[in-house]
Scaffold this active site. Structure first.
Site, PDB file in Angstrom:
ATOM      1  N   ASP A  34       0.768  -1.065  -0.057  1.00  0.00           N
ATOM      2  CA  ASP A  34       0.139  -0.024  -0.156  1.00  0.00           C
ATOM      3  C   ASP A  34       0.807   1.363  -0.028  1.00  0.00           C
ATOM      4  OD1 ASP A  34      -1.875  -1.936   0.426  1.00  0.00           O
ATOM      5  OD2 ASP A  34      -1.814  -1.644   2.521  1.00  0.00           O
ATOM      6  N   GLU A 211     -11.516  -0.564  -3.825  1.00  0.00           N
ATOM      7  CA  GLU A 211     -10.860   0.115  -2.968  1.00  0.00           C
ATOM      8  C   GLU A 211      -9.465   0.971  -3.025  1.00  0.00           C
ATOM      9  OE1 GLU A 211      -9.500  -3.283  -0.228  1.00  0.00           O
ATOM     10  OE2 GLU A 211      -7.955  -3.793  -1.348  1.00  0.00           O
TER      11      GLU A 211
END
Length: 333
Positions: A34, A211
């Site tokens: 991420d 997402e």
């Protein structure tokens, strides 16, 4: 200059070799998922990313992207042993807003580790690796359901929050991407707008997931990438596009790509590329995609327990119509 010389000059200019795309030492940082990278006014790149232990927030900085892997990992904050914000510390992003630093991140509690929400840290120091990081609590989105992956950007004199959340009436395994205007770095103004939920088969592999939004503004448009499907080799990037002068809070302003814009590649040995951010070369002339991916396809057990999502980067090409061409994930060096 004589007119007859112009064609010769034009031919010479177009025959000049294009500037070479930057080459990165991929993976830039092993076991960092991420990734959020920003190039700040002090000339440093700052990387915040999820650590495999899911227990802290750390930041690295370097003068060039290839230096991030050798840079010291400065721990800004550690999760408490119990209570709120003590489990699953995911997807930190560090932003400079109105003279202060903010870290937006995802966390669960010891009582409900996967009942995650959005939280914020704040630091008034000029240097984000110094000073005190204060817990500023939960960033409220308007309803209390599974929420993660907040990012923020300024455009047209307004600041926006983009994030992932389960719609109030949705199945427990489905998430979508929302946008709202911010009135402070800690709060949103008005209701949230749902921009995308999983519609296509490639967005619904194992889980119905949209997402991890990321924003790139260029060529008169606002591009928002997002990640879809399970966090294994099926993970891929989709993209939304809006006119830069449009109403970004109106879902009708956005169009959605029907196919992934970035996905696994057996040819290059890269699997599950996603949860990206955008930055540029120091001169601002080349746009760069920063993302995580694994170097193998098969994962035993739950993919969230596999630590080998590595931070990687590659230059973005631009099509004649002004849209980004991410290509395929480049092979490791």
């Amino acid at each position: 200059m004589p007119y007859r010389a112009l064609p010769v000059l034009a031919a010479f200019i177009f025959s000049l070799p294009a500037a070479a795309a930057p080459v990165f030492d991929n993976p830039l940082v092993p076991q960092r998922a991420d990734p959020h990278v920003t190039l700040q006014a002090d000339g440093h790149y700052y990387l915040a990313a999820t650590v495999p232990e899911y227990d802290r927030i750390e930041v690295r900085r370097a003068r060039d992207l290839n230096g991030l892997g050798k840079a010291e990992a400065k721990v800004l904050w550690r999760a408490p042993a119990n209570g709120p914000m003590s489990r699953n510390i995911w997807a930190p992003e560090m932003h400079r807003i109105d003279g202060k630093w903010y870290v937006y991140f995802t966390a669960g509690s010891s009582e409900a580790p996967l009942d995650i929400r959005l939280y914020v840290l704040e630091n008034a120091s000029a240097d984000p690796l110094e000073g005190t990081w204060k817990e500023r609590g939960q960033l409220k989105t308007g309803w209390e359901i599974f929420a993660l992956d907040a990012t923020t950007f300024a455009h047209g004199g307004k600041r926006y929050l983009l994030w992932t959340q389960r719609p109030p009436t949705a199945d427990k395994h489905m998430t979508g991407v929302y946008i709202a205007e911010m009135d402070t770095p800690l709060s949103i103004r008005g209701p949230a707008t749902l921009l995308t939920v999983p519609e296509y088969d490639w967005e619904k592999v194992k889980f119905d997931v949209n997402e991890a939004p990321a924003v790139l503004v260029k060529n008169g448009r606002v591009f928002v990438t997002y990640s879809a499907s399970a966090t294994d080799a099926n993970y891929a990037l989709g993209m939304l596009t809006a006119d830069a002068g449009g109403n970004l809070l109106d879902a009708r302003s956005w169009t959605k790509s029907s196919q992934p814009v970035f996905r696994s590649s057996k040819r290059t040995g890269q699997y599950g590329p996603g949860h990206n951010s955008f930055t540029t070369t120091p001169d601002g002339k080349t746009d760069i995609l920063v993302y995580h991916a694994r170097s193998y396809e098969q994962i035993p057990g739950d993919s969230l327990n596999d630590p080998n999502r590595h931070t990687r980067a590659q230059a973005i090409k631009w099509r004649a119509d002004g849209t980004p061409d991410f290509g395929e994930p480049v092979a490791d060096k």
